[in-house]
Design an enzyme around this catalytic site. Sequence first.
Site, PDB file in Angstrom:
ATOM      1  NE  ARG A 112      -3.952   1.064   2.104  1.00 40.59           N
ATOM      2  CZ  ARG A 112      -5.273   0.711   2.554  1.00 40.59           C
ATOM      3  NH1 ARG A 112      -5.351   1.204   3.873  1.00 40.59           N
ATOM      4  NH2 ARG A 112      -5.827  -0.131   2.119  1.00 40.59           N
ATOM      5  CG  HIS A 167      -8.374  -0.213  -2.520  1.00 39.02           C
ATOM      6  ND1 HIS A 167      -7.439  -1.235  -2.414  1.00 39.02           N
ATOM      7  CD2 HIS A 167      -8.844  -0.088  -2.024  1.00 39.02           C
ATOM      8  CE1 HIS A 167      -7.679  -1.719  -1.707  1.00 39.02           C
ATOM      9  NE2 HIS A 167      -8.692  -0.670  -0.429  1.00 39.02           N
ATOM     10  CD  GLN A 203     -12.320  -2.736  -0.515  1.00 42.16           C
ATOM     11  OE1 GLN A 203     -11.989  -2.613   0.350  1.00 42.16           O
ATOM     12  NE2 GLN A 203     -13.932  -3.627  -0.008  1.00 42.16           N
ATOM     13  CG  ASP A 233     -13.642   5.556  -0.419  1.00 40.94           C
ATOM     14  OD1 ASP A 233     -14.131   4.817   0.441  1.00 40.94           O
ATOM     15  OD2 ASP A 233     -12.857   5.778  -1.605  1.00 40.94           O
ATOM     16  CB  CYS A 265     -14.246  -0.028   0.174  1.00 37.01           C
ATOM     17  SG  CYS A 265     -13.806   2.059   0.596  1.00 37.01           S
ATOM     18  NE  ARG A 309      -9.397  -5.955   0.129  1.00 35.79           N
ATOM     19  CZ  ARG A 309      -8.755  -4.793   0.981  1.00 35.79           C
ATOM     20  NH1 ARG A 309      -9.670  -3.874   1.587  1.00 35.79           N
ATOM     21  NH2 ARG A 309      -7.659  -4.848   0.801  1.00 35.79           N
TER      22      ARG A 309
END
Length: 315
Positions: free
Chosen positions: A104, A131, A134, A231, A270, A298
């Site tokens: 990340r 992402h 995700q 988001d 998410c 996930r």
Amino acid sequence: MTRHFLKDHDITPAEQAELLRFAAAMKNDRHGFDSLNHQGRLRSVAVVFEKPSTRTRLSFQIGIAELGGHPVVLDSQSSQLGRGESIADTAQVLSRYVDAIVIRTFGDDRIAELAQHATVPVVNALTDGWHPCQLLADLQTVAEHRRESLHTLRGTKLAFVGDAAFNMGNSTVIACSMAGMHVRVGAPAGYQPADDVLERAAEINAETGGSVTVTDDAVKAVTGADVVSTDAWLSMGMKDHEQRVADLTPYQLNAALLGHAAEDAIVLHCLPAHRGEEITDAVMDGPQSRVFDQAENRLHAQKALLAWLIGGDRR
Ligand code: CP
């Protein structure tokens, strides 16, 4: 050739479908796979964080262990990355120790440089641009919901409201296009996906039968949707909070907006959520919310990805 997963379209639509089937199998038999314990040799995976994380950290660490592998979690503060060791040198050193690198980080140039210098697969655990892990979990969650009626994601209508110009917006547009879904983005000017992302989605949709439309009208985006996703308005590293709240408040996912979606629509986020900003308590905690299934997925989706990418496990 070493395969990396830096963005959603680093795999093909067929591979995405294969991974989602594999993720469902992983969920059905959570402790039935030890795909990273190859001929008695534990495969080690470095999981590197240059930004905070709860779900990604836990799901990778636990998932690698459940696959019979050995997770090695690093962060920039407690490693030499935080003291300026180059990403190229870090890639070469980690490649001597581990079988894959999950990271990340900030700019996509940084993960691209890591992948360029690594000799093992690199997986994007969130960058400014993408992402993709995700989205595997998001699609798994949608597939679970649609299975009763459709047996496929193809044709499912997904609305994404709010800030669609950042990683989650980009990955949603591309990954859902790969699945043959119809994406409607509801976002104001300045928060809509970039032209190059929309152009890439159009190429993918020519193959998969999906579509992407962009509007600044949140109600138009959500009307008739099977899935409504949003988001946070202030992603990690952003500073202009007040302006963003002012711009994006008409796109809040609240009961009134959700009322325009299909009666059995599901809600995705998410996480982490900023309750009262992009989503209300009533929607987050309401009967249509699947946000905690999404968080759980996930784990399963990333286990499938790693088993497929480095364990050579194909289902
Ligand atoms: N959704 C997500 O990536 O969560 P974390 O930031 O907690 O990892």
